[in-house]
Motif scaffolding. Structure first.
Motif, PDB file in Angstrom:
ATOM      1  N   ALA A  39      35.935  47.500  46.529  1.00  0.00           N
ATOM      2  CA  ALA A  39      35.131  46.330  46.903  1.00  0.00           C
ATOM      3  C   ALA A  39      35.803  45.047  46.427  1.00  0.00           C
ATOM      4  O   ALA A  39      35.835  44.047  47.146  1.00  0.00           O
ATOM      5  CB  ALA A  39      33.717  46.443  46.337  1.00  0.00           C
ATOM      6  N   LEU A  75      34.986  52.818  43.977  1.00  0.00           N
ATOM      7  CA  LEU A  75      34.328  52.001  44.992  1.00  0.00           C
ATOM      8  C   LEU A  75      34.294  50.527  44.579  1.00  0.00           C
ATOM      9  O   LEU A  75      34.498  49.636  45.407  1.00  0.00           O
ATOM     10  CB  LEU A  75      32.913  52.527  45.231  1.00  0.00           C
ATOM     11  CG  LEU A  75      32.293  52.344  46.605  1.00  0.00           C
ATOM     12  CD1 LEU A  75      33.204  52.847  47.705  1.00  0.00           C
ATOM     13  CD2 LEU A  75      30.959  53.056  46.675  1.00  0.00           C
ATOM     14  N   VAL A  89      29.928  48.918  51.651  1.00  0.00           N
ATOM     15  CA  VAL A  89      30.332  49.308  50.293  1.00  0.00           C
ATOM     16  C   VAL A  89      29.356  48.749  49.263  1.00  0.00           C
ATOM     17  O   VAL A  89      28.936  49.462  48.335  1.00  0.00           O
ATOM     18  CB  VAL A  89      31.784  48.841  50.007  1.00  0.00           C
ATOM     19  CG1 VAL A  89      32.133  48.981  48.540  1.00  0.00           C
ATOM     20  CG2 VAL A  89      32.763  49.620  50.856  1.00  0.00           C
TER      21      VAL A  89
END
Length: 185
Positions: free
Chosen positions: A115, A111, A82
């Motif tokens: 994360a 994202l 990621v």
């Protein structure tokens, strides 16, 4: 009276010259600081890029070597992947205002949130394992974990990001203070 006759007071001239030199030095320091910030940012980016590749590599290499918490190698693989995607997406980012750019920004935000949540989960897994006092010698034991994998996850996966955030905050506050001093003088 000397000023009225067209003569300049030497003490006043020295004070003005000192003030001008001080502003010049402050400007030079700010420019040097900006350059140093750029170099520091590039350095951090390269270190972080290297770490993401190591996260993925160690996670794959020791995928089944942490019986006490099997999620630690998986955490490293996913977190590294990621972060690598985010770095590449950030480098290739173009400043255009198309619908595709807004979609890309939205995906990056999602994202980033993932994360962040995955990082917190990794903290729980790593510190939970630390509390269990894992066996680093006998990898066949139920409470075992590969020593290099675990300490890499602890130091580079957990402690290094916190230290980086702390350093970034210190640098930002320092730059803000310097700018405030520069605008006030």
């Amino acid at each position: 009276m000397a000023e009225e006759n067209g003569m300049v007071n030497p003490e006043q001239q020295d004070a003005e010259q000192g003030q001008t030199q001080s502003k010049g030095r402050m400007q030079e320091a700010m420019e040097l600081g900006g350059t140093a910030m750029g170099v520091l940012a590039v350095g951090f980016a390269l270190v972080f890029l290297g770490l993401t590749v190591i996260y993925i590599s160690l996670g794959i290499l020791y995928l089944f070597s942490c019986r006490v918490q099997p999620m630690i190698p998986i955490w490293l693989i996913v977190y590294g992947t990621v972060c690598l995607i985010l770095i590449v997406a950030g480098i290739s980012d173009k400043k255009n205002k198309t619908e595709l750019a807004y979609l890309k920004t939205g995906l990056k935000v999602i994202l980033l949130l993932f994360a962040f949540c995955w990082f917190i989960a990794g903290n729980v897994w790593v510190f939970g394992t630390l509390a269990k006092n894992p066996d680093f010698e006998n990898l066949r034991h139920e409470n075992s974990c590969h020593k290099g994998l675990f300490y890499f996850a602890l130091i580079c996966g957990v402690i290094f990001p916190y230290a980086s955030i702390a350093l970034a905050v210190i640098i930002m506050v320092s730059v803000w203070v310097c700018k405030r001093i520069d605008t006030n003088s």
